[in-house]
Design an enzyme around this catalytic site. Structure first.
Site, PDB file in Angstrom:
ATOM      1  N   SER A   8      23.966 -45.673 -78.331  1.00  0.00           N
ATOM      2  CA  SER A   8      23.713 -46.035 -79.726  1.00  0.00           C
ATOM      3  C   SER A   8      22.236 -46.309 -79.935  1.00  0.00           C
ATOM      4  CB  SER A   8      24.533 -47.263 -80.118  1.00  0.00           C
ATOM      5  OG  SER A   8      24.351 -48.284 -79.174  1.00  0.00           O
ATOM      6  N   GLU A  42      28.998 -39.467 -84.719  1.00  0.00           N
ATOM      7  CA  GLU A  42      27.636 -38.997 -85.016  1.00  0.00           C
ATOM      8  C   GLU A  42      27.287 -38.018 -83.895  1.00  0.00           C
ATOM      9  OE1 GLU A  42      24.494 -41.951 -87.064  1.00  0.00           O
ATOM     10  OE2 GLU A  42      25.366 -42.778 -85.254  1.00  0.00           O
ATOM     11  N   HIS A  67      28.251 -40.002 -80.558  1.00  0.00           N
ATOM     12  CA  HIS A  67      28.290 -41.441 -80.796  1.00  0.00           C
ATOM     13  C   HIS A  67      29.605 -41.803 -81.491  1.00  0.00           C
ATOM     14  CE1 HIS A  67      26.400 -45.219 -82.777  1.00  0.00           C
ATOM     15  NE2 HIS A  67      27.004 -45.524 -81.640  1.00  0.00           N
ATOM     16  N   ASN A 108      23.355 -47.111 -86.971  1.00  0.00           N
ATOM     17  CA  ASN A 108      22.774 -48.407 -86.628  1.00  0.00           C
ATOM     18  C   ASN A 108      21.481 -48.707 -87.369  1.00  0.00           C
ATOM     19  OD1 ASN A 108      24.708 -49.579 -84.937  1.00  0.00           O
ATOM     20  ND2 ASN A 108      24.199 -48.077 -83.363  1.00  0.00           N
TER      21      ASN A 108
HETATM   22  N1  CAA Z   1      43.944 -48.517 -80.575  1.00  0.00           N
HETATM   23  C1  CAA Z   1      44.909 -48.058 -81.373  1.00  0.00           C
HETATM   24  N2  CAA Z   1      45.179 -48.589 -82.594  1.00  0.00           N
HETATM   25  C2  CAA Z   1      44.428 -49.636 -83.001  1.00  0.00           C
HETATM   26  C3  CAA Z   1      43.389 -50.169 -82.209  1.00  0.00           C
HETATM   27  C4  CAA Z   1      43.156 -49.550 -80.957  1.00  0.00           C
HETATM   28  N3  CAA Z   1      42.188 -49.977 -80.129  1.00  0.00           N
HETATM   29  N4  CAA Z   1      42.805 -51.199 -82.883  1.00  0.00           N
HETATM   30  C5  CAA Z   1      43.465 -51.306 -84.059  1.00  0.00           C
HETATM   31  N5  CAA Z   1      44.433 -50.370 -84.136  1.00  0.00           N
HETATM   32  C6  CAA Z   1      45.315 -50.103 -85.254  1.00  0.00           C
HETATM   33  C7  CAA Z   1      46.294 -51.211 -85.521  1.00  0.00           C
HETATM   34  O1  CAA Z   1      47.476 -51.083 -84.764  1.00  0.00           O
HETATM   35  C8  CAA Z   1      46.569 -51.048 -86.997  1.00  0.00           C
HETATM   36  O2  CAA Z   1      47.481 -49.980 -87.245  1.00  0.00           O
HETATM   37  P1  CAA Z   1      48.413 -49.940 -88.583  1.00  0.00           P
HETATM   38  O3  CAA Z   1      47.481 -50.075 -89.760  1.00  0.00           O
HETATM   39  O4  CAA Z   1      49.066 -48.600 -88.504  1.00  0.00           O
HETATM   40  O5  CAA Z   1      49.327 -51.102 -88.439  1.00  0.00           O
HETATM   41  C9  CAA Z   1      45.222 -50.590 -87.550  1.00  0.00           C
HETATM   42  O6  CAA Z   1      44.497 -50.045 -86.445  1.00  0.00           O
HETATM   43  C10 CAA Z   1      44.476 -51.737 -88.146  1.00  0.00           C
HETATM   44  O7  CAA Z   1      44.357 -52.775 -87.159  1.00  0.00           O
HETATM   45  P2  CAA Z   1      44.755 -54.306 -87.383  1.00  0.00           P
HETATM   46  O8  CAA Z   1      45.967 -54.409 -88.254  1.00  0.00           O
HETATM   47  O9  CAA Z   1      44.799 -54.951 -86.028  1.00  0.00           O
HETATM   48  O10 CAA Z   1      43.541 -54.990 -88.071  1.00  0.00           O
HETATM   49  P3  CAA Z   1      42.653 -54.548 -89.286  1.00  0.00           P
HETATM   50  O11 CAA Z   1      43.451 -53.973 -90.395  1.00  0.00           O
HETATM   51  O12 CAA Z   1      41.779 -55.717 -89.511  1.00  0.00           O
HETATM   52  O13 CAA Z   1      41.773 -53.359 -88.702  1.00  0.00           O
HETATM   53  C11 CAA Z   1      39.835 -52.600 -87.637  1.00  0.00           C
HETATM   54  C12 CAA Z   1      41.029 -53.500 -87.534  1.00  0.00           C
HETATM   55  C13 CAA Z   1      40.264 -51.129 -87.617  1.00  0.00           C
HETATM   56  C14 CAA Z   1      38.972 -52.885 -86.396  1.00  0.00           C
HETATM   57  C15 CAA Z   1      39.080 -52.909 -88.994  1.00  0.00           C
HETATM   58  O14 CAA Z   1      38.855 -54.272 -89.103  1.00  0.00           O
HETATM   59  C16 CAA Z   1      37.762 -52.192 -89.099  1.00  0.00           C
HETATM   60  O15 CAA Z   1      37.693 -51.024 -89.442  1.00  0.00           O
HETATM   61  N6  CAA Z   1      36.651 -52.928 -88.816  1.00  0.00           N
HETATM   62  C17 CAA Z   1      35.313 -52.355 -88.794  1.00  0.00           C
HETATM   63  C18 CAA Z   1      35.102 -51.662 -87.464  1.00  0.00           C
HETATM   64  C19 CAA Z   1      33.730 -51.086 -87.358  1.00  0.00           C
HETATM   65  O16 CAA Z   1      32.863 -51.177 -88.205  1.00  0.00           O
HETATM   66  N7  CAA Z   1      33.498 -50.431 -86.197  1.00  0.00           N
HETATM   67  C20 CAA Z   1      32.207 -49.851 -85.887  1.00  0.00           C
HETATM   68  C21 CAA Z   1      31.422 -50.810 -85.030  1.00  0.00           C
HETATM   69  S1  CAA Z   1      29.836 -50.168 -84.657  1.00  0.00           S
HETATM   70  C22 CAA Z   1      30.086 -49.195 -83.312  1.00  0.00           C
HETATM   71  O17 CAA Z   1      31.138 -49.093 -82.760  1.00  0.00           O
HETATM   72  C23 CAA Z   1      28.947 -48.409 -82.800  1.00  0.00           C
HETATM   73  C24 CAA Z   1      27.673 -49.044 -82.463  1.00  0.00           C
HETATM   74  O18 CAA Z   1      26.780 -48.286 -82.091  1.00  0.00           O
HETATM   75  C25 CAA Z   1      27.386 -50.466 -82.494  1.00  0.00           C
END
Ligand code: CAA
Length: 284
Positions: free
Chosen positions: A120, A153, A141, A191
């Protein structure tokens, strides 16, 4: 070229998510990590996350079984990449570690294999220069949690060939993800935009503009973000956020990227977010 066999180096959160995505979408995937206990953890995490997808009717039990059958785990990198068409590296973000890993991949992966990095913050052009095949090196990414997030990405280094880009964009389509083409500049797009927002939220905490939960509520309810910026920072890891901000600050040379002193203080204190049980919020 066509890709059938993949290898993923690094069995942390991103590595196990990437191996999960490959195996679920029909690719043979070998997950490699020198630390065998991390491989054991990764195997259980992938199984749990596949079960979660079965419970949510995203996949069938047969899909889960087939995905597990396509996965292999090994601490031996030369063996793990020997027949790979595509290798994705997801090891810690340190140049000396990347340099060593890409040297090994270049030596042991087939001559026509594509070497991708999930970095990243490190330049793909620099990573490509650690190998004798810079035209076959590219950034893939992914985003956490990989099984859920639909973006990749795809980062073109200075010497990445069109054929490499097209192959990787095709793999991203197969993974049911959306490949977005991005040039190799610090922080890429994701980022460069996300980290200043998180940093500004930390300044709001430091300056007492509002309490952390209220800052997150503003962004969740006012901007429809699924997680507020401080919860997201804890999820990503405060050390990771600090490192990316330092790269943006140093390489773009603009003080608008200067890391907030409170972010640095929390990292110094070992409060890194979810993974240590405490960041801006506390976790069990
Ligand atoms: N594997 C499989 N399924 C998963 C999972 C995983 N690891 N994590 C969550 N899920 C599924 C859940 O089972 C749930 O499924 P349903 O909707 O079908 O029931 C769904 O995803 C949503 O999860 P939750 O109900 O537990 O919780 P939520 O609705 O709060 O969603 C989240 C969780 C998807 C993480 C959401 O909060 C979200 O999109 N957050 C933002 C995440 C984000 O911005 N990520 C990028 C970070 S930056 C990065 O990664 C790169 C970098 O360079 C820093």
């Amino acid at each position: 070229m066509s890709v059938h066999t993949t290898a993923v180096v690094g069995a942390g959160t991103m590595g196990n998510g990437i191996a999960h995505a490959f195996a679920l979408h029909g690719y043979d995937a070998t997950l490699i990590d020198l630390d065998e206990s991390l491989l054991d953890d990764a195997r259980s995490t992938i199984e749990e996350n596949l079960s979660r997808q079965v419970d949510n009717d995203v996949i069938t039990t047969a899909d889960k079984t087939a995905a597990l059958d396509r996965l292999a785990f090994t601490p031996n990198t030369p063996e793990g990449v020997a027949s790979a068409d595509l290798v994705v590296e997801a090891v810690p973000e340190a140049q000396e570690v990347k340099s060593e890993v890409f040297g090994t991949l270049d030596a042991y992966a087939p001559a026509d294999a594509i070497l991708a990095s999930n970095t990243s913050s490190i330049s793909i052009t620099w990573i490509a220069d650690q190998t004798d095949r810079p035209d076959q090196v590219i950034g893939m990414h992914f985003f956490n949690p990989v099984p859920v997030m639909t973006l990749i990405e795809v980062v073109r280094g200075q010497r990445t060939s069109d054929a490499t880009f097209e192959t990787v964009a095709g793999v991203a389509d197969d993974l049911e993800k959306n490949p977005v083409e991005v040039e190799d500049y610090p922080g890429f797009v994701s980022n460069r935009i996300l980290m200043p927002m998180i940093n500004e939220a930390v300044f709001c905490v430091m300056e007492g503009v509002a309490e952390p939960e209220d800052i997150d509520t503003v962004m969740e309810l006012g901007m429809n973000h699924p997680m507020g910026p401080l919860t997201l920072a804890d999820f990503i890891g405060l050390d990771v956020c600090l490192h990316i901000l330092e790269v943006l600050h140093e390489e773009l040379g603009d003080d608008k990227y200067r890391p907030c002193p409170l972010l640095r203080r929390k990292v110094t204190a070992g409060q890194l977010g979810r993974k240590t049980g405490k960041g801006f919020f506390a976790y069990d």
